[in-house]
Design a protein around this motif. Structure first.
Motif, PDB file in Angstrom:
ATOM      1  N   GLN A 124      -5.377   1.193  10.377  1.00  0.00           N
ATOM      2  CA  GLN A 124      -6.604   1.828  10.560  1.00  0.00           C
ATOM      3  C   GLN A 124      -7.936   0.738   9.422  1.00  0.00           C
ATOM      4  OE1 GLN A 124      -5.817   4.992  10.679  1.00  0.00           O
ATOM      5  NE2 GLN A 124      -4.200   4.568  10.558  1.00  0.00           N
ATOM      6  N   TYR A 125      -7.396  -0.276  10.024  1.00  0.00           N
ATOM      7  CA  TYR A 125      -8.680  -1.434   9.966  1.00  0.00           C
ATOM      8  C   TYR A 125      -8.093  -2.658  10.661  1.00  0.00           C
ATOM      9  CZ  TYR A 125      -9.969   1.618   5.550  1.00  0.00           C
ATOM     10  OH  TYR A 125      -9.941   1.733   4.169  1.00  0.00           O
ATOM     11  N   ALA A 126      -7.730  -2.678  11.676  1.00  0.00           N
ATOM     12  CA  ALA A 126      -7.517  -3.795  12.714  1.00  0.00           C
ATOM     13  C   ALA A 126      -8.192  -4.005  13.068  1.00  0.00           C
ATOM     14  CB  ALA A 126      -6.530  -3.323  12.677  1.00  0.00           C
ATOM     15  N   ASP A 127      -9.506  -3.680  13.778  1.00  0.00           N
ATOM     16  CA  ASP A 127     -10.776  -3.475  14.779  1.00  0.00           C
ATOM     17  C   ASP A 127     -11.696  -4.364  13.959  1.00  0.00           C
ATOM     18  OD1 ASP A 127     -11.464  -0.957  12.859  1.00  0.00           O
ATOM     19  OD2 ASP A 127     -12.147  -0.653  15.343  1.00  0.00           O
ATOM     20  N   GLN A 128     -11.638  -4.649  11.928  1.00  0.00           N
ATOM     21  CA  GLN A 128     -12.167  -4.986  11.557  1.00  0.00           C
ATOM     22  C   GLN A 128     -11.792  -6.033  10.591  1.00  0.00           C
ATOM     23  OE1 GLN A 128     -13.590  -2.272   8.331  1.00  0.00           O
ATOM     24  NE2 GLN A 128     -14.712  -3.311   7.336  1.00  0.00           N
ATOM     25  N   ALA A 129     -13.065  -7.218  11.006  1.00  0.00           N
ATOM     26  CA  ALA A 129     -12.795  -8.669  10.240  1.00  0.00           C
ATOM     27  C   ALA A 129     -13.664  -8.414   8.571  1.00  0.00           C
ATOM     28  CB  ALA A 129     -13.305 -10.076  11.305  1.00  0.00           C
ATOM     29  N   ASP A 130     -12.500  -9.618   8.565  1.00  0.00           N
ATOM     30  CA  ASP A 130     -13.707 -10.297   7.060  1.00  0.00           C
ATOM     31  C   ASP A 130     -13.141  -8.735   5.950  1.00  0.00           C
ATOM     32  OD1 ASP A 130     -14.053 -12.353   8.038  1.00  0.00           O
ATOM     33  OD2 ASP A 130     -15.830 -11.727   8.918  1.00  0.00           O
ATOM     34  N   LEU A 131     -11.930  -8.666   5.409  1.00  0.00           N
ATOM     35  CA  LEU A 131     -12.055  -7.360   4.599  1.00  0.00           C
ATOM     36  C   LEU A 131     -11.038  -8.457   3.966  1.00  0.00           C
ATOM     37  CD1 LEU A 131     -11.446  -4.422   6.622  1.00  0.00           C
ATOM     38  CD2 LEU A 131     -13.425  -5.190   5.136  1.00  0.00           C
ATOM     39  N   THR A 132     -11.051  -8.323   2.903  1.00  0.00           N
ATOM     40  CA  THR A 132     -10.404  -8.681   1.169  1.00  0.00           C
ATOM     41  C   THR A 132      -9.351  -7.524   1.249  1.00  0.00           C
ATOM     42  OG1 THR A 132     -11.857  -9.996   0.530  1.00  0.00           O
ATOM     43  CG2 THR A 132     -10.197  -9.228  -1.209  1.00  0.00           C
ATOM     44  N   LEU A 133      -7.658  -7.472   1.418  1.00  0.00           N
ATOM     45  CA  LEU A 133      -6.732  -7.132   1.264  1.00  0.00           C
ATOM     46  C   LEU A 133      -6.181  -6.868   0.003  1.00  0.00           C
ATOM     47  CD1 LEU A 133      -4.561  -4.677   1.888  1.00  0.00           C
ATOM     48  CD2 LEU A 133      -3.438  -6.926   3.345  1.00  0.00           C
ATOM     49  N   LEU A 134      -6.301  -6.778  -1.183  1.00  0.00           N
ATOM     50  CA  LEU A 134      -5.394  -6.550  -2.162  1.00  0.00           C
ATOM     51  C   LEU A 134      -4.632  -5.205  -2.768  1.00  0.00           C
ATOM     52  CD1 LEU A 134      -8.723  -5.540  -4.105  1.00  0.00           C
ATOM     53  CD2 LEU A 134      -8.285  -7.930  -3.585  1.00  0.00           C
ATOM     54  N   LEU A 135      -3.211  -5.506  -3.070  1.00  0.00           N
ATOM     55  CA  LEU A 135      -1.825  -4.577  -2.933  1.00  0.00           C
ATOM     56  C   LEU A 135      -1.440  -4.997  -4.341  1.00  0.00           C
ATOM     57  CD1 LEU A 135      -0.236  -6.478   0.990  1.00  0.00           C
ATOM     58  CD2 LEU A 135      -1.622  -3.561  -0.061  1.00  0.00           C
ATOM     59  N   ASP A 136      -1.004  -4.457  -5.004  1.00  0.00           N
ATOM     60  CA  ASP A 136      -0.167  -4.160  -6.613  1.00  0.00           C
ATOM     61  C   ASP A 136       1.526  -3.999  -6.586  1.00  0.00           C
ATOM     62  OD1 ASP A 136      -0.307  -4.486  -9.088  1.00  0.00           O
ATOM     63  OD2 ASP A 136      -0.108  -2.095  -9.334  1.00  0.00           O
ATOM     64  N   GLU A 137       2.039  -5.408  -6.570  1.00  0.00           N
ATOM     65  CA  GLU A 137       3.394  -5.190  -5.747  1.00  0.00           C
ATOM     66  C   GLU A 137       4.044  -4.651  -4.652  1.00  0.00           C
ATOM     67  OE1 GLU A 137       5.615  -4.738  -9.094  1.00  0.00           O
ATOM     68  OE2 GLU A 137       4.468  -4.802 -10.614  1.00  0.00           O
ATOM     69  N   PRO A 138       3.330  -4.517  -3.372  1.00  0.00           N
ATOM     70  CA  PRO A 138       4.297  -4.296  -2.586  1.00  0.00           C
ATOM     71  C   PRO A 138       5.548  -4.173  -2.031  1.00  0.00           C
ATOM     72  CG  PRO A 138       2.738  -6.196  -1.914  1.00  0.00           C
ATOM     73  CD  PRO A 138       2.736  -5.591  -2.888  1.00  0.00           C
ATOM     74  N   ASP A 139       5.897  -5.417  -2.956  1.00  0.00           N
ATOM     75  CA  ASP A 139       7.652  -5.406  -2.136  1.00  0.00           C
ATOM     76  C   ASP A 139       8.532  -4.597  -3.605  1.00  0.00           C
ATOM     77  OD1 ASP A 139       5.789  -7.579  -3.825  1.00  0.00           O
ATOM     78  OD2 ASP A 139       7.900  -7.524  -5.434  1.00  0.00           O
ATOM     79  N   ALA A 140       8.358  -3.617  -4.333  1.00  0.00           N
ATOM     80  CA  ALA A 140       8.471  -2.983  -5.475  1.00  0.00           C
ATOM     81  C   ALA A 140       9.920  -2.379  -4.753  1.00  0.00           C
ATOM     82  CB  ALA A 140       7.460  -2.034  -6.300  1.00  0.00           C
ATOM     83  N   PHE A 141       9.334  -1.707  -3.833  1.00  0.00           N
ATOM     84  CA  PHE A 141      11.302  -0.980  -4.017  1.00  0.00           C
ATOM     85  C   PHE A 141      11.516  -1.410  -2.257  1.00  0.00           C
ATOM     86  CE2 PHE A 141       7.562   1.760  -5.262  1.00  0.00           C
ATOM     87  CZ  PHE A 141       7.676   2.278  -6.214  1.00  0.00           C
ATOM     88  N   LEU A 142      11.709  -2.565  -1.877  1.00  0.00           N
ATOM     89  CA  LEU A 142      12.525  -3.358  -1.075  1.00  0.00           C
ATOM     90  C   LEU A 142      13.803  -4.579  -2.111  1.00  0.00           C
ATOM     91  CD1 LEU A 142       9.744  -5.364   0.962  1.00  0.00           C
ATOM     92  CD2 LEU A 142      11.216  -2.784   1.480  1.00  0.00           C
ATOM     93  N   PRO A 143      14.762  -4.224  -0.817  1.00  0.00           N
ATOM     94  CA  PRO A 143      15.456  -5.482  -1.053  1.00  0.00           C
ATOM     95  C   PRO A 143      15.554  -6.372  -0.829  1.00  0.00           C
ATOM     96  CG  PRO A 143      15.848  -4.139   0.708  1.00  0.00           C
ATOM     97  CD  PRO A 143      14.887  -3.559   0.552  1.00  0.00           C
ATOM     98  N   PRO A 144      16.133  -6.978  -2.096  1.00  0.00           N
ATOM     99  CA  PRO A 144      15.196  -8.778  -2.101  1.00  0.00           C
ATOM    100  C   PRO A 144      15.478  -9.358  -0.513  1.00  0.00           C
ATOM    101  CG  PRO A 144      16.765  -8.330  -3.771  1.00  0.00           C
ATOM    102  CD  PRO A 144      17.192  -7.237  -3.016  1.00  0.00           C
ATOM    103  N   ARG A 145      16.035  -9.141   0.270  1.00  0.00           N
ATOM    104  CA  ARG A 145      15.922  -9.997   1.883  1.00  0.00           C
ATOM    105  C   ARG A 145      15.032  -9.434   2.134  1.00  0.00           C
ATOM    106  NH1 ARG A 145      20.454  -7.911   5.723  1.00  0.00           N
ATOM    107  NH2 ARG A 145      20.098  -5.046   5.813  1.00  0.00           N
ATOM    108  N   GLY A 146      14.263  -8.554   2.076  1.00  0.00           N
ATOM    109  CA  GLY A 146      13.191  -7.515   3.260  1.00  0.00           C
ATOM    110  C   GLY A 146      11.766  -8.338   2.334  1.00  0.00           C
ATOM    111  N   VAL A 147      11.632  -9.244   1.693  1.00  0.00           N
ATOM    112  CA  VAL A 147      10.702 -10.291   0.040  1.00  0.00           C
ATOM    113  C   VAL A 147       9.402 -10.922   1.386  1.00  0.00           C
ATOM    114  CG1 VAL A 147       9.612 -10.383  -1.147  1.00  0.00           C
ATOM    115  CG2 VAL A 147      11.185  -8.728  -1.330  1.00  0.00           C
TER     116      VAL A 147
END
Length: 346
Positions: A89-112
């Motif tokens: 949704q924001y792919a055409d916008q530059a100079d943003l700050t992306l804040l993610l809280d534990e995006p890997d929480a539900f992933l298997p280890p190999r996907g991290v």
């Protein structure tokens, strides 16, 4: 509603990212955006993204001949599709700050690690800044490797401390478990063991858990072991011999072929410790003395050879504390030599 809104296939690059992170070789991936308006305005605002209309994603994939949609996905799979749909949704916008809280929480280890690589790739291409929190060993290890890890902790006073690996690499040893011990390194004596330990710690303190450092009384026992210690293919425990730097020019009988390395510099370890004696004055208080008193003591043993000098300094200021301090001071000021040694040992 999805059929009316229409489905769109993400880019082939985005699909590749999804496959690597989720671990599924999709036959097809389709995304749709539904104009759903939540009943509560506060919730609707969250889903407006960049426009005035609340939009909710709906995903449809095919895997091994079976087609399924968002409600049938596991939480880890759904969260990754949702995350990358949001980014689009924001792919055409530059100079943003992306804040993610534990995006890997539900992933298997190999996907991290794949997730981190994909996020980095997206943010670099769009000139975004990426900040994420995590408890994943995989992700922390990768961040430490690139000096991008920051540790937040609350001290006894309730004040939040910020420590980063660029200025304090030893923080890695505090947050990650030790590595399994898989090698034994033989050195000539106790001082050599102290210098080797300090050199490894200066590069990565966690590596010390992999290593058992054995010292004896000089290099004679090492030469005999090197000739006679058998070596089988793919050993579970590996042996290595780390001679003092002043032994570089002395011929060796390598026998079974165990690897040989040398401590940094072409001097004996006692010389290495003695070379930073002036910097030890800054630590005088921790040894129950003053810089002036310590300096006077150094003057009284100025004429001693390095071996005897180290013994007398150890006797005066508690050997098990002062010798590692001297070694750490030297290692901190000779990072390149320490890294070269650790790479050779690896």
């Amino acid at each position: 509603m999805a059929d009316e809104s229409g489905f769109a296939e993400p880019s082939s690059e985005r699909i590749d990212h999804l496959k690597k992170i989720i671990g599924r070789a999709y036959d097809s991936v389709e995304w749709s955006s539904l104009d759903l308006v939540p009943a509560e305005d506060s919730v609707a605002d969250v889903f407006k993204w960049r426009g005035d209309q609340a939009t909710v994603p709906y995903f449809r994939v095919s895997h091994r001949g079976r087609r399924y949609t968002s409600p049938e996905m596991g939480l880890g799979e759904f969260s990754i599709h949702f995350l990358f749909w949001i980014l689009e949704q924001y792919a055409d916008q530059a100079d943003l700050t992306l804040l993610l809280d534990e995006p890997d929480a539900f992933l298997p280890p190999r996907g991290v690690r794949s997730l981190l690589a994909s996020l980095q790739d997206f943010c670099l291409r769009n000139k975004w800044t990426l900040v994420l929190s995590t408890h994943s060993e995989e992700m922390i290890d990768a961040a430490i490797e690139h000096e991008a890890f920051v540790l937040l902790r609350v001290d006894d006073r309730g004040v939040t401390e910020i420590v980063d690996t660029a200025t304090a690499p030893e923080v890695a040893a505090e947050v990650l478990p030790g590595l399994p011990m898989d090698r034994v390194l033989f050195v000539e004596d106790e001082v050599a063991a102290i210098v080797l330990s300090a050199a490894i710690r200066a590069v990565d303190a966690r590596l010390l858990s992999q290593v058992e450092i054995v010292w004896g009384n000089g290099q004679g026992y090492m030469r005999e072991l090197l000739k006679r210690l058998p070596r089988r293919p793919a050993p579970r425990i590996r042996f290595g011999f780390v001679f003092d730097g002043d032994q570089r020019a002395v011929p060796l009988d390598t026998g079974a072929g165990w690897p040989v390395a040398y401590l940094p510099t072409d001097r004996e370890p006692d010389d290495v410790l003695r070379s930073v004696k002036s910097e030890l004055l800054e630590h005088a208080a921790s040894f129950g003395t003053t810089p002036k008193q310590m300096s006077v003591f150094f003057d009284t043993i100025e004429g001693e050879n390095s071996h005897d000098w180290v013994i007398k300094v150890g006797d005066r200021y508690e050997r098990r504390r002062v010798l590692p301090t001297l070694a750490a001071i030297w290692a901190d000021g000779h990072g390149e030599e320490c890294r070269a040694l650790v790479e050779e040992l690896s």
